[in-house]
Design an enzyme around this catalytic site. Structure first.
Site, PDB file in Angstrom:
ATOM      1  N   ASP A 108      37.451 -54.262 -61.659  1.00  0.00           N
ATOM      2  CA  ASP A 108      35.839 -53.944 -62.202  1.00  0.00           C
ATOM      3  C   ASP A 108      35.559 -55.029 -60.326  1.00  0.00           C
ATOM      4  O   ASP A 108      34.556 -54.120 -60.028  1.00  0.00           O
ATOM      5  CB  ASP A 108      35.391 -54.725 -63.304  1.00  0.00           C
ATOM      6  CG  ASP A 108      35.834 -53.727 -64.172  1.00  0.00           C
ATOM      7  OD1 ASP A 108      36.584 -52.810 -64.293  1.00  0.00           O
ATOM      8  OD2 ASP A 108      35.749 -54.810 -65.031  1.00  0.00           O
ATOM      9  N   SER A 114      43.146 -57.290 -70.517  1.00  0.00           N
ATOM     10  CA  SER A 114      42.307 -57.909 -70.096  1.00  0.00           C
ATOM     11  C   SER A 114      41.840 -59.197 -70.830  1.00  0.00           C
ATOM     12  O   SER A 114      41.763 -59.329 -71.911  1.00  0.00           O
ATOM     13  CB  SER A 114      41.182 -57.048 -70.635  1.00  0.00           C
ATOM     14  OG  SER A 114      39.680 -57.639 -70.488  1.00  0.00           O
ATOM     15  N   ARG A 123      29.412 -67.572 -69.356  1.00  0.00           N
ATOM     16  CA  ARG A 123      28.459 -66.242 -68.513  1.00  0.00           C
ATOM     17  C   ARG A 123      27.055 -66.907 -67.943  1.00  0.00           C
ATOM     18  O   ARG A 123      26.329 -66.307 -66.529  1.00  0.00           O
ATOM     19  CB  ARG A 123      27.753 -64.866 -69.007  1.00  0.00           C
ATOM     20  CG  ARG A 123      29.444 -64.180 -69.625  1.00  0.00           C
ATOM     21  CD  ARG A 123      30.020 -64.008 -68.316  1.00  0.00           C
ATOM     22  NE  ARG A 123      31.529 -63.188 -69.094  1.00  0.00           N
ATOM     23  CZ  ARG A 123      31.856 -63.060 -68.045  1.00  0.00           C
ATOM     24  NH1 ARG A 123      32.304 -64.516 -67.563  1.00  0.00           N
ATOM     25  NH2 ARG A 123      33.745 -62.195 -68.485  1.00  0.00           N
ATOM     26  N   ASP A 145      28.620 -59.195 -72.304  1.00  0.00           N
ATOM     27  CA  ASP A 145      28.984 -59.331 -71.092  1.00  0.00           C
ATOM     28  C   ASP A 145      27.745 -59.395 -70.151  1.00  0.00           C
ATOM     29  O   ASP A 145      26.547 -59.391 -69.117  1.00  0.00           O
ATOM     30  CB  ASP A 145      30.425 -59.525 -70.281  1.00  0.00           C
ATOM     31  CG  ASP A 145      31.656 -61.090 -70.889  1.00  0.00           C
ATOM     32  OD1 ASP A 145      30.741 -61.191 -71.658  1.00  0.00           O
ATOM     33  OD2 ASP A 145      32.410 -60.010 -70.462  1.00  0.00           O
TER      34      ASP A 145
END
Ligand code: ARG
Length: 387
Positions: free
Chosen positions: A13, A169, A93, A122
């Site tokens: 990504d 993932s 994050r 996220d």
């Protein structure tokens, strides 16, 4: 010259984002920043290689110590937990976003970017922190609604190659490892053993149990078996020891912020051990009233972290309360690690509200409890008399 700073992990990504930011958004300079919160060395190395090749300038920020000291320790004090999830990705994050913004300010960039899709949590966590600044916020994968297949095609057209096709993932930091994607999304699919890397399966764990001792000072774990350790080394050691005994696997259905239910699998041996131990110590030293109220504070704290709303003033207020309660949360907890389970087997504290002597005195003189007992359930007795 239009400049953007991208939160870069080295995966598909975020790698695809670099040429996209140039070609579709017209940024001439893309600065890629990888924030090290304890992901595997191999991933960091890969991110560096790919980031240096693709971006105009690549930076790695070592935030491991800061992550443990300012984020994980607070999470332990707050008994962080959302629907059984120890919040590893969620709590990292805002820290990643903070460092990306710092680079953006230093570099006088016009925008910050992330590679999140429009499906998960996220995106919300990055956006919420990014938007506390005046910088533009760009999320190419979400804005262009790219599928994984389209991303792969675009990547190979731009000379972005991955040595191995990754089936799952994974998001990993020093606190937890999350594994999702492919068949795992089906809640009925039983995961193969290969997805786990930090822990053995309970049936493969050693027959012999291991008892460890963790010391806490004001809610923070400071030593293991009597040896003082930095937060980072303590977590690494506990992940190893707990993992060896098969401790700390979670397989849950989680309610995402957007409302979707999703199947999530995690491993986090150190988190399981420390959270269990800390909660037990609180039970020994906090009053019944404190415990009851703190349960609600902890839940609200965890929800804010899950939602990525750590800049809400409520978060600061909750932390003030939590820190105040932790002043007395010092002592030791003994944990037994055995076949996938971490169980408290003993605890002690100079601030314990349990006292053998006091309990003994009261037992000597049982008669005074009679008066108390006389009024116990008084209202219920009156109601029963009328019906
Ligand atoms: N469900 C977890 C969360 O929302 C883990 C997400 C993992 N993220 C990832 N990009 N693989 O925090």
């Amino acid at each position: 010259m239009k400049k953007v700073v991208l939160a870069y992990s080295g995966g598909l990504d975020t790698s695809v984002c670099i040429p996209l930011l140039r070609e579709h958004y017209g940024y001439e300079e893309v600065i890629a920043v990888t924030v090290d919160v304890g992901q595997p060395e191999a991933d960091l190395k890969e991110a560096k290689g790919r980031g240096e090749k693709l971006s105009n300038s690549y930076r790695e920020v070592d935030a491991k110590e800061e992550f443990v000291r300012d984020y994980i320790f607070q999470l332990i004090k707050a008994n962080g937990n959302y629907e059984g999830y120890v919040l590893g990705t969620a709590i990292a994050r805002p820290l990643i976003a903070k460092h990306v913004m710092e680079v953006a300010t230093e570099e006088k960039a016009d925008a910050v970017a992330h590679g999140c899709t429009g499906k998960g949590n996220d995106q919300l966590r990055f956006d919420a922190v990014f938007r506390t600044s005046d910088l533009d916020v760009v999320a190419p994968i979400r804005e262009m609604s790219l599928t994984r297949e389209e991303e792969k095609r675009y990547a190979s057209e731009h000379g972005i190659y991955f040595a191995t096709e990754k089936r799952w993932s994974v998001d990993e930091n020093i606190w937890s490892r999350s594994i999702e994607g492919a068949e795992l999304e089906d809640p009925s699919f039983i995961p193969p053993e290969e997805i786990f890397q930090w822990s053995v399966s309970a049936d493969k764990a050693p027959e012999d149990a291991e008892v460890i001792k963790i010391d806490f000072v004001q809610g923070i774990p400071v030593s293991l078996n009597g040896t003082k350790m930095s937060g980072v080394s303590l977590l690494k050691k506990l992940n190893e020891t707990g993992g060896k005994h098969g401790v700390g696997r979670t397989d849950i259905i989680e309610d995402r912020v957007l409302g979707f239910k999703s199947r999530e699998i995690y491993e986090h041996p150190a988190a399981t051990i420390l959270l269990e131990a800390h909660r037990d110590l609180e039970q020994l030293v906090l009053t019944r009233n404190e415990l009851k109220f703190k349960e609600f504070v902890d839940r609200t704290w965890s929800e804010l972290v899950y939602q990525g709303l750590v800049m809400d003033p409520l978060f600061e207020s909750l932390n003030a309360f939590i820190d105040k309660t932790q002043e007395r949360v010092s002592g030791s907890v003994y944990m037994k690690l055995e076949k996938g389970v971490a169980r408290v087997v003993g605890r002690e504290s100079p601030n314990a509200l349990y006292s053998k002597d006091v309990s003994f005195d009261v037992k000597q003189e049982q008669k005074s409890a009679e008066g108390f007992s006389m009024y116990h359930g008084f209202q219920a007795r009156i109601v029963r008399r009328f019906h």
